[in-house]
Scaffold this active site. Structure first.
Site, PDB file in Angstrom:
ATOM      1  N   TYR A  73       0.837  -1.210   0.000  1.00  0.00           N
ATOM      2  CA  TYR A  73       0.000   0.000   0.000  1.00  0.00           C
ATOM      3  C   TYR A  73       0.870   1.257   0.000  1.00  0.00           C
ATOM      4  O   TYR A  73       0.601   2.206  -0.721  1.00  0.00           O
ATOM      5  CB  TYR A  73      -0.924  -0.010   1.214  1.00  0.00           C
ATOM      6  CG  TYR A  73      -1.996   1.052   1.144  1.00  0.00           C
ATOM      7  CD1 TYR A  73      -3.254   0.752   0.632  1.00  0.00           C
ATOM      8  CD2 TYR A  73      -1.743   2.350   1.570  1.00  0.00           C
ATOM      9  CE1 TYR A  73      -4.234   1.729   0.547  1.00  0.00           C
ATOM     10  CE2 TYR A  73      -2.711   3.332   1.485  1.00  0.00           C
ATOM     11  CZ  TYR A  73      -3.961   3.019   0.980  1.00  0.00           C
ATOM     12  OH  TYR A  73      -4.914   3.987   0.886  1.00  0.00           O
ATOM     13  N   PHE A 125      -6.615  19.138 -25.065  1.00  0.00           N
ATOM     14  CA  PHE A 125      -7.290  17.838 -25.227  1.00  0.00           C
ATOM     15  C   PHE A 125      -8.675  17.906 -24.565  1.00  0.00           C
ATOM     16  O   PHE A 125      -8.872  18.656 -23.622  1.00  0.00           O
ATOM     17  CB  PHE A 125      -6.426  16.764 -24.568  1.00  0.00           C
ATOM     18  CG  PHE A 125      -6.927  15.371 -24.812  1.00  0.00           C
ATOM     19  CD1 PHE A 125      -6.774  14.773 -26.052  1.00  0.00           C
ATOM     20  CD2 PHE A 125      -7.550  14.648 -23.803  1.00  0.00           C
ATOM     21  CE1 PHE A 125      -7.235  13.484 -26.275  1.00  0.00           C
ATOM     22  CE2 PHE A 125      -8.008  13.359 -24.025  1.00  0.00           C
ATOM     23  CZ  PHE A 125      -7.857  12.780 -25.263  1.00  0.00           C
ATOM     24  N   ASP A 126      -9.642  17.104 -25.042  1.00  0.00           N
ATOM     25  CA  ASP A 126     -11.017  17.246 -24.516  1.00  0.00           C
ATOM     26  C   ASP A 126     -11.143  17.045 -23.005  1.00  0.00           C
ATOM     27  O   ASP A 126     -11.882  17.780 -22.359  1.00  0.00           O
ATOM     28  CB  ASP A 126     -12.088  16.402 -25.225  1.00  0.00           C
ATOM     29  CG  ASP A 126     -11.575  15.258 -26.066  1.00  0.00           C
ATOM     30  OD1 ASP A 126     -10.427  15.353 -26.526  1.00  0.00           O
ATOM     31  OD2 ASP A 126     -12.321  14.306 -26.281  1.00  0.00           O
ATOM     32  N   ASP A 216       1.211  18.676 -21.224  1.00  0.00           N
ATOM     33  CA  ASP A 216       0.310  17.529 -21.324  1.00  0.00           C
ATOM     34  C   ASP A 216       1.054  16.557 -22.241  1.00  0.00           C
ATOM     35  O   ASP A 216       1.175  16.790 -23.444  1.00  0.00           O
ATOM     36  CB  ASP A 216      -1.032  17.992 -21.918  1.00  0.00           C
ATOM     37  CG  ASP A 216      -2.031  16.852 -22.015  1.00  0.00           C
ATOM     38  OD1 ASP A 216      -1.672  15.707 -21.697  1.00  0.00           O
ATOM     39  OD2 ASP A 216      -3.177  17.114 -22.427  1.00  0.00           O
ATOM     40  N   ALA A 218       1.137  13.084 -23.100  1.00  0.00           N
ATOM     41  CA  ALA A 218       0.764  11.731 -23.522  1.00  0.00           C
ATOM     42  C   ALA A 218       1.669  11.176 -24.625  1.00  0.00           C
ATOM     43  O   ALA A 218       2.069  10.029 -24.579  1.00  0.00           O
ATOM     44  CB  ALA A 218      -0.699  11.709 -23.979  1.00  0.00           C
ATOM     45  N   LYS A 259      -0.656   6.045 -23.636  1.00  0.00           N
ATOM     46  CA  LYS A 259      -0.083   6.382 -24.944  1.00  0.00           C
ATOM     47  C   LYS A 259       1.398   5.997 -24.946  1.00  0.00           C
ATOM     48  O   LYS A 259       1.721   4.826 -25.134  1.00  0.00           O
ATOM     49  CB  LYS A 259      -0.255   7.876 -25.240  1.00  0.00           C
ATOM     50  CG  LYS A 259      -1.631   8.473 -25.510  1.00  0.00           C
ATOM     51  CD  LYS A 259      -2.810   7.924 -24.883  1.00  0.00           C
ATOM     52  CE  LYS A 259      -4.098   8.691 -25.101  1.00  0.00           C
ATOM     53  NZ  LYS A 259      -4.356   9.803 -24.213  1.00  0.00           N
ATOM     54  N   HIS A 450     -21.917  11.581 -29.253  1.00  0.00           N
ATOM     55  CA  HIS A 450     -21.273  10.662 -30.203  1.00  0.00           C
ATOM     56  C   HIS A 450     -21.161   9.225 -29.689  1.00  0.00           C
ATOM     57  O   HIS A 450     -21.178   8.289 -30.466  1.00  0.00           O
ATOM     58  CB  HIS A 450     -19.889  11.188 -30.623  1.00  0.00           C
ATOM     59  CG  HIS A 450     -18.948  11.425 -29.489  1.00  0.00           C
ATOM     60  ND1 HIS A 450     -19.104  12.478 -28.609  1.00  0.00           N
ATOM     61  CD2 HIS A 450     -17.858  10.748 -29.078  1.00  0.00           C
ATOM     62  CE1 HIS A 450     -18.128  12.432 -27.719  1.00  0.00           C
ATOM     63  NE2 HIS A 450     -17.361  11.396 -27.978  1.00  0.00           N
TER      64      HIS A 450
HETATM   65  C1  PLP Z   1      -5.398  10.647 -23.703  1.00  0.00           C
HETATM   66  C2  PLP Z   1      -5.034  12.014 -23.368  1.00  0.00           C
HETATM   67  C3  PLP Z   1      -5.423  12.614 -22.154  1.00  0.00           C
HETATM   68  C4  PLP Z   1      -6.316  11.915 -21.161  1.00  0.00           C
HETATM   69  O1  PLP Z   1      -5.758  10.742 -20.730  1.00  0.00           O
HETATM   70  P1  PLP Z   1      -6.634   9.451 -20.330  1.00  0.00           P
HETATM   71  O2  PLP Z   1      -5.590   8.463 -19.954  1.00  0.00           O
HETATM   72  O3  PLP Z   1      -7.450   9.056 -21.508  1.00  0.00           O
HETATM   73  O4  PLP Z   1      -7.474   9.851 -19.168  1.00  0.00           O
HETATM   74  C5  PLP Z   1      -5.011  13.905 -21.917  1.00  0.00           C
HETATM   75  N1  PLP Z   1      -4.271  14.582 -22.801  1.00  0.00           N
HETATM   76  C6  PLP Z   1      -3.868  14.044 -23.960  1.00  0.00           C
HETATM   77  C7  PLP Z   1      -3.036  14.828 -24.906  1.00  0.00           C
HETATM   78  C8  PLP Z   1      -4.243  12.750 -24.283  1.00  0.00           C
HETATM   79  O5  PLP Z   1      -3.883  12.229 -25.463  1.00  0.00           O
END
Ligand code: PLP
Length: 458
Positions: A73, A125-126, A216, A218, A259, A450
């Site tokens: 933990y 990103f969304d 950000d 990913a 990613k 969607h």
């Molecule tokens: C996928 C992604 C996120 C969100 O990550 P999740 O693992 O899907 O929650 C944030 N920013 C970027 C650029 C991403 O590609």
């Protein structure tokens, strides 16, 4: 001597058989799914290009690392290894694991963003946008202008326009801007990279105004590959050197490890500032879990550490990105319009140009997605009018400028023969493109329609 063609720096040790349906069966399946590709059983898909998130194939090193997972933990050895890897590779001393990328945003933003704040960035990103807007703060898109960026030769379409950024800071004042978010690579047009020069310029502006800069991250490794290939002065640097320099410009980062860490679930926050780390710890405990696991199992943290080391190898990135480019090249050779240059993880087909006879309010990119499934069993995803949702006030459709079918390529999963099937399927549709008609929505949710919308053929 000519250049050796690219090829994968791995061989296949285990395979996952795929089901192949007949065209008639697929036509029936997608009709039963009411023409929403999200409603298909994944088993009924032959080549799944819905996303590159969490869909990669782990290596034997990663699978064996799973067995080394320490599920304690607190103070798990797997966490310490992950922290050490991130420290060495990316240069951040403070690390908080989270269950995925959006959870990292949730924790970091809980500590930093409040109502009325302004968050400049490059096409957030969304989920990032969602977490900003949920806090009644405002994301401001400062990506370089499309006019400039539309040129097929422009190498860094993900860059932030530094003049726009300066103007945004001047307009709102630095006090209202708790951070700038630079997304590497940027999602606009499917993983468009950001140059090192731009990261450095944006960092200088942020420093001048005392604003923290977060990445950000990913697809940071794919971004580093593009810097090596396209930016003067980086040809002879290793990916790991480039990555280290990239993050030297950031105060912190959020990461979706689904990613470029090539694992199926996971994420993290990494920071340079100890005080902010301490604040984030509180939110980590509330939302995610104790600070040394934060929603991840020990075994997944092990696989993450191995994945980060593998994804920052040049040979891996060359094969990965060349495969995406190869798909773009095959589609282009058929005369089918795509967004160029092809980004790191996906090819975007221009559905408006593909089906000029179908108005955007009859969802041409959705039509193309359905057609590609019927034709070849390939599942892409609509990035167009359906995704754009209705205007929240007027409830009118708001067709976006670009109406695209995204074909995202999972990491280390498909061979170039699969890539040929995808292009072949599009080619078959292209030959009879005039015969296609639009779709109408028969049911939709009030937001994020969607995922669940139902359609009928017109
Ligand atoms: C996928 C992604 C996120 C969100 O990550 P999740 O693992 O899907 O929650 C944030 N920013 C970027 C650029 C991403 O590609």
């Amino acid at each position: 001597m000519s250049k050796m063609p690219y090829s994968e720096p791995w061989r296949i040790k285990m395979v996952e058989p795929l089901k192949t349906l007949s065209r008639e069966q697929r036509v029936a399946k997608i009709a039963a799914a009411e023409y929403n590709l999200f409603n298909l059983a994944a088993e009924d898909v032959y080549i799944d290009l819905l996303t590159d998130s969490g869909t990669g194939a782990m290596s034997d090193r990663q699978w064996s690392a799973l067995m080394m997972g320490d599920e304690s933990y607190a103070g798990s050895r797997s966490f310490l290894r992950m922290k050490e890897t991130i420290g060495e590779l990316l240069g951040f001393p403070y690390v908080l694991p989270t269950h995925q990328g959006r959870a990292a945003e949730n924790v970091l933003f809980s500590a930093t963003i409040k109502e009325g704040d302004i968050i400049p960035g490059n096409a957030h990103f969304d989920t990032t946008k969602g977490h900003i807007e949920y806090r009644k703060a405002i994301p401001v898109d400062c990506t370089i202008e499309i006019e400039e960026a539309i040129s097929a030769t422009y190498p860094f379409k993900g860059n932030i326009d530094t003049q726009k950024l300066e103007a945004t800071i001047a307009k709102y004042g630095a006090e209202r801007i708790p951070m700038v978010i630079h997304t590497v690579t940027c999602n606009t047009g499917g993983g468009q990279p950001v140059s090192m020069q731009n990261l450095s310029d944006v960092a200088a502006i942020c420093k001048k105004h005392g604003i923290p800069l977060y990445f950000d991250s990913a697809r940071f490794a794919e971004n580093a590959y593009f810097i090596k290939m396209r930016e003067q002065g980086y040809q002879d640097k290793s990916i790991k050197e480039i990555v280290k320099e990239m993050f030297s410009y950031a105060d912190g980062m959020t990461m979706s490890a689904k990613k470029d860490a090539i694992i199926n679930i996971g994420g993290f926050i990494a920071l340079k500032d100890e005080n902010l780390y301490r604040e984030c710890c509180t939110y980590s405990i509330i939302f995610e879990g104790f600070v040394t696991y934060g929603g991840m199992s020990g075994r997944d943290m092990e696989a993450l550490s191995s994945g980060l080391m593998e994804s920052t190898e040049f040979d891996y990135l060359e094969a990965r990105i060349s495969q995406v480019e190869y798909l773009g090249k095959l589609i282009k050779e058929l005369g089918i319009p795509i967004v160029e240059p092809v980004g790191g993880h996906a090819v975007y087909v221009d559905a408006k140009a593909f089906f000029p006879q179908i108005p955007q309010t009859q969802y041409p990119a959705q039509v193309l997605g359905v057609a590609l499934y019927e034709e070849a069993g390939v599942r892409g995803v609509e990035i167009g009018t359906v995704l754009a949702d209705r205007d929240p006030v007027s409830r009118q459709e708001r067709p976006p400028k670009l109406e695209l079918l995204r074909l995202a390529i999972p990491r280390r999963v498909y061979t170039d023969n699969h890539i040929q099937v995808i292009a072949w399927g599009l080619g078959e549709i292209w030959k009879k493109r005039e015969s296609y008609t639009g779709l109408k929505i028969t049911w939709e949710a009030p937001i994020m329609r969607h995922f669940t919308a139902r359609f009928a053929k017109l």
